[in-house]
Design an enzyme around this catalytic site. Structure first.
Site, PDB file in Angstrom:
ATOM      1  N   GLY A  13       0.803  -1.173   0.070  1.00  0.00           N
ATOM      2  CA  GLY A  13      -0.088  -0.059  -0.029  1.00  0.00           C
ATOM      3  C   GLY A  13       0.817   1.255   0.054  1.00  0.00           C
ATOM      4  CG  MET A  30       8.783   1.436   2.062  1.00  0.00           C
ATOM      5  SD  MET A  30       8.402   0.170   3.389  1.00  0.00           S
ATOM      6  CE  MET A  30       9.771   0.872   4.564  1.00  0.00           C
ATOM      7  CD  GLU A  31       7.442   2.350   6.857  1.00  0.00           C
ATOM      8  OE1 GLU A  31       6.472   2.117   6.030  1.00  0.00           O
ATOM      9  OE2 GLU A  31       7.895   1.580   7.821  1.00  0.00           O
ATOM     10  CG  HIS A  87       5.603   3.826   9.490  1.00  0.00           C
ATOM     11  ND1 HIS A  87       5.619   3.196  10.415  1.00  0.00           N
ATOM     12  CD2 HIS A  87       4.541   3.326   8.627  1.00  0.00           C
ATOM     13  CE1 HIS A  87       5.220   1.742  10.248  1.00  0.00           C
ATOM     14  NE2 HIS A  87       4.341   1.990   9.157  1.00  0.00           N
ATOM     15  CG  ASP A 130       8.991 -10.266   3.565  1.00  0.00           C
ATOM     16  OD1 ASP A 130       9.481  -9.372   4.132  1.00  0.00           O
ATOM     17  OD2 ASP A 130       8.643 -10.246   2.313  1.00  0.00           O
ATOM     18  CE  LYS A 155      -6.025  -4.399   1.651  1.00  0.00           C
ATOM     19  NZ  LYS A 155      -6.429  -3.233   1.966  1.00  0.00           N
TER      20      LYS A 155
HETATM   21 ZN   LIG Z   1       3.473   0.444   8.361  1.00  0.00          ZN
END
Ligand SMILES: [Zn+2]
Length: 632
Positions: free
Chosen positions: A299, A301-302, A330, A406, A589
């Protein structure tokens, strides 16, 4: 990162690994240790890195690389300022699939010897470099391999604009080592600068101070002044343009996507204000978004200063922006206060989900955040069912030794972590809990934390010997036990109660077109679709589809949930849309449950394999690793 669902794959390695990091004898004689040594001594042992940071540790990276789209490689140098804490003759970096050409020491570039150790499927190879006690700088000349797992090379056809190639990285959890020789543990922080050379018609951006437009040379410079862990190293190269949102915020995207993105994320400035109001000043200067092509496996990635985000949240109605709240959160939980090892992943994600819901509540009210909580609880229940309620992997504190980290990135860390924190909030009251969280973020800013450290902080700052309170908070039940504590509060949502009433009416024979769905958000739709019975008649499916045009929905969440039902009930009207979705979207997802539903019948599996053969080149390695295993 968000969101990341777990599906058991049996990826465990045969036998147990014992890496240098877990056999390191640390010097416990504090009298002879420097402060730096003491600090390093507190680093948790990380079974997913070969580095021995208590002996020799990197502090700053100067990266100088060229991006070659023809050979799908990066090549250049990684120069590190290091601290040789033990004054020994070796420093160890993590690598996976890298070609190491030469290594130099010091500013005078004196060549030194190095060796690559034995290779492990997930961990790659340790790079042992011979240094001197006084060595302060190490320069590694290297090249990546075309199949480096962190790098996704897209041909023009796989982008929104269809004219130029595109590259993006995904380093979390332990993939940074596939594109940079690095001490690849979340417990080790570095600052960095970078010079990146790209084709002239493209722009490069990183998790750093970024340019806002292309230049004529294709050479770009970057600087990240705040120390970050390796999994936040990030690079993207493409036909990118920038659009300003607020004074401190903006969006990078392909020209074909920028307008839709600017509309969708227009409220990101408000989110930043809400977040700062809750937990203190934003410490990374700018907050920008990079909207990637649809093959991005997550979704979001920070990556610090520049969140990477999937275009599947461009719903045209700003209804899926809780993802941005998540990535922004984050900037405190994860990027500022970082989990020391992947066993402590819940400290990154549980805190972030809690924080994300608080931001959404601040912006859109409690009834909105309640919906997110209920959906999150449903995800958690599914994960618990999948893993088994007694599975060790349903504890917050994990043990991932010998496995791909993971495997620990499940809804347990996200949602069980969130509900644990909500449980503490309920026990002490919101005001007290917010003060506690503020203090927590301040105390551990730019440091790593682990489960023990957090719990100690919780005990001294909040519980303070109050046994009744300790019992309510129930650390043992939430953190160290599998499943959920018996007496946990099940979240509810008033808005969903109305959806449930509509659903019942439909089930009792009311035509779909007559249901009152006018003000439904994505979340209400998702709740409705998730509730639909496993077995439906063609007539029921047609009724729903005709009334709500679900098969042609522009909302990826709605589509992905709907396809599960069309597959189960062999509603072939949706087949074409399904195939288009699967060949365009790479977000794991969505992919995993859809392919799983297809693979449940022999006929469906045939369909799945045919689509997968076509779609696989569009997916990132993070997704194909999961799907290869599932469809083999
Ligand atoms: Zn997160």
């Amino acid at each position: 990162m968000k969101p990341y669902q777990q599906y058991l794959l049996g990826l465990g390695l045969a036998g147990s690994l014992c890496l240098p990091a877990c056999t390191t004898q640390t010097n416990t004689n504090t009298e002879t240790m420097t402060t730096a040594q003491q600090a390093q001594n507190q680093i948790s042992e990380d079974v997913h890195s070969y580095a021995e940071p208590t002996k020799a540790v990197a502090r700053h990276l100067d990266l100088d690389i060229a991006v070659n789209f023809d050979t799908k490689t990066l090549s250049g140098t990684a120069s590190y300022d290091i601290e040789n804490l033990a004054k020994g003759n070796e420093i160890i970096f993590d690598t996976r699939g890298l070609q190491i050409e030469k290594v130099y020491l010091g500013d005078k570039q004196e060549e030194t010897t190095f060796r690559l150790g034995e290779s492990d499927k997930y961990l790659g190879q340790p790079l042992h470099i011979t240094i001197k006690p006084e060595t302060k700088r190490v320069t590694i000349v290297y090249k990546t391999s075309p199949d480096a797992a962190a790098l996704q090379w897209l041909n023009p056809q796989q982008t929104a604009g269809k004219k130029h190639p595109f590259l993006f990285t995904q380093s979390q959890a332990i993939l940074a080592r596939t594109w940079i020789p690095i001490q690849d543990s979340p417990g080790i922080r570095i600052t960095y600068s970078a010079k990146v050379q790209v084709p002239k018609e493209l722009l490069a951006v990183m998790s750093a101070e970024n340019p806002i437009e292309k230049n004529a040379t294709g050479n770009y410079s970057f600087e990240m002044k705040q120390p970050i862990p390796s999994y936040l190293m990030a690079l993207s190269v493409g036909d990118l343009v920038f659009s300003k949102v607020g004074a401190q915020t903006g969006i990078y995207a392909e020209p074909a996507t920028i307008k839709a993105a600017a509309y969708e994320f227009a409220e990101m400035d408000k989110m930043l204000v809400a977040a700062e109001k809750l937990y203190g000043k934003y410490r990374w200067d700018r907050y920008d978004l990079l909207v990637l092509p649809p093959s991005f496996p997550f979704g979001g990635m920070e990556n610090p200063r520049l969140t990477f985000v999937t275009p599947t949240v461009l719903a045209k109605d700003r209804s899926l922006t809780s993802l941005i709240a998540h990535e922004l959160a984050h900037s405190w939980s994860g990027n500022l206060v970082t989990n020391a090892t992947w066993d402590d992943f819940w400290l990154n994600e549980g805190f972030t989900v809690y924080f994300e819901r608080r931001i959404m509540e601040e912006l859109y009210g409690k009834s909105y955040a309640d919906m997110l909580n209920v959906l999150g609880y449903q995800d958690l229940q599914n994960t618990l069912k999948e893993l088994g309620e007694t599975s060790e992997d349903t504890r917050l504190k994990l043990d991932l030794e010998g496995r791909d980290p993971d495997e620990g990135l499940t809804d347990i860390a996200y949602e069980k972590g969130n509900f644990f924190l909500q449980n503490i909030e309920q026990a002490v009251g919101r005001q007290k809990f917010d003060a506690f969280l503020n203090k927590y973020f301040n105390t551990f800013a730019f440091q790593t934390t682990n489960t023990d450290k957090f719990l100690e902080f919780l005990r001294t700052e909040l519980i303070k010997g109050d046994e009744a309170l300790a019992e309510k908070i129930n650390i043992e039940g939430w953190v160290f036990s599998p499943g959920l504590p018996q007496d946990h509060v099940v979240p509810t949502s008033e808005r969903f109660t109305k959806v449930e009433e509509s659903y019942q009416a439909w089930k009792n024979g009311k035509p779909a077109a007559q249901l009152n769905t006018k003000d439904w958000s994505s979340h209400e739709w998702l709740h409705f679709i998730r509730m639909l019975p496993e077995q439906m008649s063609q007539q029921q499916l047609q009724d729903l589809d005709k009334a709500f045009n679900l098969t042609n929905s522009g909302n990826s969440e709605v589509l992905a949930a709907w396809f599960i039902h069309t597959i189960r009930n062999n509603y072939t009207t949706a087949d074409k849309a399904l195939e288009t979705f699967l060949t365009n979207v790479g977000r794991r997802k969505f992919l995993v449950p859809i392919y799983k539903a297809l693979a449940a019948t022999p006929e469906g599996k045939k369909k799945a394999l045919a689509i997968y053969a076509k779609a696989r080149p569009n997916y990132h390695a993070v997704s194909t690793v999961t799907l290869d295993e599932m469809l083999k």
